[in-house]
Design a protein around this motif. Structure first.
Motif, PDB file in Angstrom:
ATOM      1  N   UNK A 123      43.546  45.792  29.069  1.00 20.18           N
ATOM      2  CA  UNK A 123      43.149  46.080  30.446  1.00 20.18           C
ATOM      3  C   UNK A 123      42.121  45.065  30.924  1.00 20.18           C
ATOM      4  N   UNK A 124      42.552  43.786  30.975  1.00 13.82           N
ATOM      5  CA  UNK A 124      41.691  42.755  31.544  1.00 13.82           C
ATOM      6  C   UNK A 124      42.528  41.910  32.493  1.00 13.82           C
ATOM      7  N   UNK A 125      42.828  42.434  33.673  1.00 18.82           N
ATOM      8  CA  UNK A 125      43.692  41.710  34.607  1.00 18.82           C
ATOM      9  C   UNK A 125      43.032  40.457  35.148  1.00 18.82           C
ATOM     10  N   UNK A 126      43.881  39.458  35.471  1.00 16.16           N
ATOM     11  CA  UNK A 126      43.401  38.212  36.051  1.00 16.16           C
ATOM     12  C   UNK A 126      43.685  38.125  37.541  1.00 16.16           C
ATOM     13  N   UNK A 127      44.489  39.060  38.063  1.00 15.75           N
ATOM     14  CA  UNK A 127      44.808  39.089  39.484  1.00 15.75           C
ATOM     15  C   UNK A 127      45.220  40.498  39.873  1.00 15.75           C
ATOM     16  N   UNK A 128      44.895  40.887  41.096  1.00 17.63           N
ATOM     17  CA  UNK A 128      45.398  42.136  41.659  1.00 17.63           C
ATOM     18  C   UNK A 128      46.533  41.795  42.608  1.00 17.63           C
ATOM     19  N   UNK A 129      47.719  42.276  42.308  1.00 20.45           N
ATOM     20  CA  UNK A 129      48.897  42.064  43.142  1.00 20.45           C
ATOM     21  C   UNK A 129      49.240  43.382  43.813  1.00 20.45           C
ATOM     22  N   UNK A 130      49.059  43.450  45.117  1.00 21.57           N
ATOM     23  CA  UNK A 130      49.343  44.684  45.846  1.00 21.57           C
ATOM     24  C   UNK A 130      50.755  44.614  46.400  1.00 21.57           C
ATOM     25  N   UNK A 131      51.593  45.545  45.958  1.00 17.51           N
ATOM     26  CA  UNK A 131      52.979  45.615  46.403  1.00 17.51           C
ATOM     27  C   UNK A 131      53.061  46.778  47.389  1.00 17.51           C
ATOM     28  N   UNK A 132      52.966  46.459  48.669  1.00 22.30           N
ATOM     29  CA  UNK A 132      52.964  47.540  49.645  1.00 22.30           C
ATOM     30  C   UNK A 132      52.371  47.142  50.970  1.00 22.30           C
ATOM     31  N   UNK A 133      51.587  48.055  51.539  1.00 22.20           N
ATOM     32  CA  UNK A 133      51.247  47.991  52.952  1.00 22.20           C
ATOM     33  C   UNK A 133      49.827  47.540  53.238  1.00 22.20           C
ATOM     34  N   UNK A 134      49.730  46.618  54.171  1.00 24.98           N
ATOM     35  CA  UNK A 134      48.490  46.344  54.888  1.00 24.98           C
ATOM     36  C   UNK A 134      48.816  46.581  56.361  1.00 24.98           C
ATOM     37  N   UNK A 138      52.139  38.624  33.488  1.00 26.73           N
ATOM     38  CA  UNK A 138      51.746  39.588  32.443  1.00 26.73           C
ATOM     39  C   UNK A 138      50.303  40.054  32.573  1.00 26.73           C
ATOM     40  N   UNK A 139      49.435  39.211  33.146  1.00 25.85           N
ATOM     41  CA  UNK A 139      48.029  39.602  33.259  1.00 25.85           C
ATOM     42  C   UNK A 139      47.676  40.116  34.662  1.00 25.85           C
ATOM     43  N   UNK A 140      48.683  40.530  35.421  1.00 29.09           N
ATOM     44  CA  UNK A 140      48.452  41.129  36.734  1.00 29.09           C
ATOM     45  C   UNK A 140      48.114  42.609  36.621  1.00 29.09           C
ATOM     46  N   UNK A 141      47.274  43.081  37.525  1.00 30.26           N
ATOM     47  CA  UNK A 141      47.193  44.497  37.840  1.00 30.26           C
ATOM     48  C   UNK A 141      48.008  44.680  39.112  1.00 30.26           C
ATOM     49  N   UNK A 142      49.051  45.472  39.060  1.00 34.43           N
ATOM     50  CA  UNK A 142      49.950  45.677  40.191  1.00 34.43           C
ATOM     51  C   UNK A 142      49.625  47.029  40.825  1.00 34.43           C
ATOM     52  N   UNK A 143      49.252  46.989  42.097  1.00 32.96           N
ATOM     53  CA  UNK A 143      48.818  48.205  42.795  1.00 32.96           C
ATOM     54  C   UNK A 143      49.928  48.712  43.704  1.00 32.96           C
ATOM     55  N   UNK A 144      50.217  50.012  43.588  1.00 34.17           N
ATOM     56  CA  UNK A 144      51.207  50.687  44.434  1.00 34.17           C
ATOM     57  C   UNK A 144      50.592  51.996  44.923  1.00 34.17           C
ATOM     58  N   UNK A 145      50.819  52.320  46.192  1.00 37.35           N
ATOM     59  CA  UNK A 145      50.337  53.599  46.713  1.00 37.35           C
ATOM     60  C   UNK A 145      51.505  54.513  47.048  1.00 37.35           C
ATOM     61  N   UNK A 146      51.196  55.794  47.231  1.00 40.61           N
ATOM     62  CA  UNK A 146      52.227  56.760  47.560  1.00 40.61           C
ATOM     63  C   UNK A 146      52.879  56.527  48.901  1.00 40.61           C
ATOM     64  N   UNK A 202      61.983  47.443  41.552  1.00 41.91           N
ATOM     65  CA  UNK A 202      61.268  46.223  41.179  1.00 41.91           C
ATOM     66  C   UNK A 202      60.349  46.458  39.989  1.00 41.91           C
ATOM     67  N   UNK A 203      59.751  47.635  39.912  1.00 42.33           N
ATOM     68  CA  UNK A 203      58.851  47.946  38.809  1.00 42.33           C
ATOM     69  C   UNK A 203      59.568  47.975  37.468  1.00 42.33           C
ATOM     70  N   UNK A 204      60.888  48.192  37.485  1.00 40.49           N
ATOM     71  CA  UNK A 204      61.652  48.171  36.227  1.00 40.49           C
ATOM     72  C   UNK A 204      61.546  46.824  35.532  1.00 40.49           C
ATOM     73  N   UNK A 205      61.359  45.754  36.320  1.00 38.01           N
ATOM     74  CA  UNK A 205      61.270  44.420  35.739  1.00 38.01           C
ATOM     75  C   UNK A 205      59.848  43.934  35.521  1.00 38.01           C
ATOM     76  N   UNK A 206      58.883  44.813  35.678  1.00 39.48           N
ATOM     77  CA  UNK A 206      57.480  44.438  35.504  1.00 39.48           C
ATOM     78  C   UNK A 206      57.216  44.058  34.047  1.00 39.48           C
ATOM     79  N   UNK A 207      56.499  42.955  33.793  1.00 43.88           N
ATOM     80  CA  UNK A 207      56.161  42.619  32.401  1.00 43.88           C
ATOM     81  C   UNK A 207      55.458  43.785  31.716  1.00 43.88           C
ATOM     82  N   UNK A 208      55.780  43.984  30.466  1.00 48.24           N
ATOM     83  CA  UNK A 208      55.215  45.119  29.735  1.00 48.24           C
ATOM     84  C   UNK A 208      53.695  45.094  29.714  1.00 48.24           C
ATOM     85  N   UNK A 209      53.110  43.886  29.690  1.00 45.44           N
ATOM     86  CA  UNK A 209      51.660  43.763  29.592  1.00 45.44           C
ATOM     87  C   UNK A 209      50.954  44.038  30.922  1.00 45.44           C
TER      88      UNK A 209
END
Length: 313
Positions: free
Chosen positions: A1-12, A129-137, A152-159
């Motif tokens: 749990x040491x992400x190098x980037x926050x990738x937000x998949x969703x809404x602004x 692999x070192x992303x934190x991927x953020x998804x909201x409801x 899309x989350x099915x293909x997310x790297x395991x790490x």
């Protein structure tokens, strides 16, 4: 749990914000004492991460009208790249936010381009692999975005760390999509109302046990409880609760407090803080944010440090 980037998949989207003395009764009216328009939604999480030293990017749609222009301007000013082209035919949506004197906020959301995230559009986005991927409801409730993101989350790297915040629409998420996302989640964060909706239990211990059964063994759960101490646990050890006190502050506006908590938490993990310390910094960040009027009010890492020095910690 040491992400190098926050990738937000969703809404602004845009926040049309009104301070009101109280919510109107059905069929009634209220005069706002203050009104403004700001960029909000997932922007709040992204900005919180960036202000605390973690690079971030948006894998989401936005439009070409006045709201879309505001969103692009604010993302660019914050140094947050947008990985998808704007929708040439639709504006970004907006959320009407009513803020009461105690800081509580109530939303009505009008979706726009940000709700039209399809599988074809996501196909060109690759998580690291070192992303934190953020998804909201919210995204899971949209007819296009929900299935596209789940696929899309099915293909997310395991790490990669999947961070999931069910949000105020927790009880409206289609059951199959909710189950699929929870089964991949590494960090689940939710407030008291959302906890009750998803866990069916009001007490933290019961809620953690109910939620843990739906998560991978390695997942972590964070129950944000406003001014009360937050509670965290690991899914494979649901009876070991960590309680993290929240600094006492006078709330001006609670909009985005949960987003600030999440963004600071992920950034603190990325900076190398251990789990308890990252949780503590997130609580301080959320407390500071509610003392400020606006949506993206998360403090910087230096703000958090200064707050702690002033508090004698």
């Amino acid at each position: 749990m040491r992400p190098a980037r926050l990738l937000l998949v969703g809404s602004v989207l845009a926040d049309v914000r009104m301070a009101v003395p109280s919510l109107p009764e059905r069929g009634g009216d209220r005069l706002a004492t203050r009104t403004d328009v700001q960029t909000g939604g997932g922007f709040n999480v992204l900005v919180a991460a960036v202000r605390n030293g973690l690079p971030a990017a948006l894998a989401g749609r936005h439009g070409v009208g006045p709201f879309g222009a505001r969103v692009r301007q604010d993302l660019d000013a914050a140094g947050i790249p947008v990985l998808l082209d704007p929708d040439p035919d639709t504006d970004t949506g907006f959320s009407l936010t009513l803020i009461e004197p105690d800081g509580e906020r109530t939303f009505v959301t009008s979706p726009g381009a940000e709700s039209m995230l399809t599988g074809a559009r996501l196909a060109g986005v690759s998580a690291r692999p070192d992303d934190a991927v953020y998804v909201s409801g919210y995204e899971l409730c949209y007819p296009d975005s929900g299935p596209a993101i789940a696929g899309w989350l099915d293909g997310l790297p395991e790490e990669a760390l999947l961070v999931f915040d069910p949000g105020p629409v927790a009880d409206e998420i289609p059951a199959d999509l909710l189950a699929a996302v929870l089964a991949r989640t590494g960090l689940l964060t939710l407030n008291r109302r959302e906890t009750a909706l998803l866990a069916g239990a009001g007490d933290p211990a019961g809620a953690v046990r109910a939620l843990a059964a739906r998560l991978p063994a390695r997942a972590r759960i964070v129950l944000r409880r406003g001014s009360r101490a937050s509670v965290a646990a690991e899914a494979d050890r649901p009876d070991r609760l960590v309680r993290v006190p929240v600094p006492a502050v006078v709330a001006l506006d609670t909009t985005g407090a949960g987003d600030a908590h999440t963004g600071v938490l992920v950034a603190a993990l990325g900076a190398g803080y251990d789990w308890p310390e990252a949780l503590r910094r997130a609580g301080v960040g959320a407390a500071i944010s509610v003392t400020r009027y606006g949506s993206a009010t998360a403090p910087t890492a230096a703000d958090i440090d200064a707050f702690e020095v002033a508090a004698g910690n």
